[in-house]
Design a protein around this motif. Sequence first.
Motif, short mmCIF file in Angstrom:
data_model
loop_
_atom_site.label_atom_id
_atom_site.label_comp_id
_atom_site.label_asym_id
_atom_site.label_seq_id
_atom_site.Cartn_x
_atom_site.Cartn_y
_atom_site.Cartn_z
N GLY A 31 0.83 -1.20 0.00
CA GLY A 31 0.00 0.00 0.00
C GLY A 31 0.86 1.23 0.00
N PHE A 40 -2.10 5.45 6.14
CA PHE A 40 -2.46 4.88 4.85
C PHE A 40 -3.12 5.94 3.98
CE2 PHE A 40 -3.09 0.23 6.47
CZ PHE A 40 -1.71 0.09 6.55
N ALA A 45 -4.92 -0.23 1.32
CA ALA A 45 -3.56 -0.27 1.86
C ALA A 45 -3.50 -1.24 3.03
CB ALA A 45 -3.12 1.12 2.31
N SER A 63 5.24 4.12 -1.20
CA SER A 63 4.69 2.76 -1.17
C SER A 63 5.47 1.83 -0.24
CB SER A 63 4.68 2.18 -2.59
OG SER A 63 5.94 2.33 -3.21
#
Length: 240
Positions: A31, A40, A45, A63
Amino acid sequence: MLFRSALMSVAGILTGAAQADAILLDPTNRGSYRGDINAFGTGGAGTAIGNFQTGINGPELRSFFSFDLSGISGTVTAATFSINLIGTFGSGAPGSTTFGLAPITTETISIFDVTTDIDALVTNAGGAAAFADLGDGFSYGSASVSTDTASGTLDFVFDATGLANVNAAVGGNFALGGALTSIDGGQGFEFLFGDSQDVQSTTRLNLQVETDPVPEPSAYGLLALGLIGIGALRRRRQVI
């Protein structure tokens, strides 16, 4: 000389030849973290197929990818992290012009080590330290990508330091971070891997693992014969 040869034969029976196995691992979690809220930032995610959009799309997104290495034994001799671009897009995709600005058409993503506690990272508890960590530290490699590319694969081949990091994580969990290192700050939309919350957007760790073979039952018989032969040679030498 004969005694030494016999010893070498028995050693060969015991050691045998090392075996190399190819292991493909999908992430257990993936995520993005948002830099403005340090949590997130994209749908899904923290799941195995979470969206890992990376770059600036309003806030900056970095990421993460985590892998379970608990089932691996042996020494990792080669490792490649791959991102399949099918089903994703970047800020330079057709029709993505924002506020009259021509989109940047090439971006560079770098893959980094992760020192943040992985449990905290994947449960959305990493905070600002996790966001910073995902774009800093040892780099496993970089790749420049056209932002309108929606096919092909990015491969990051690990060097000796990268392999050492993987081997240190064998038996537990291993994580990677990703960030755009080409952001120039002049536009608010510079990203890759849009719409990556999809099983088509494969992110995979390809490992070559070398293990010592378990001797076949017949090898034990050969071992016994070898030991008997060594004993006979020793007795013969004592008689002489």
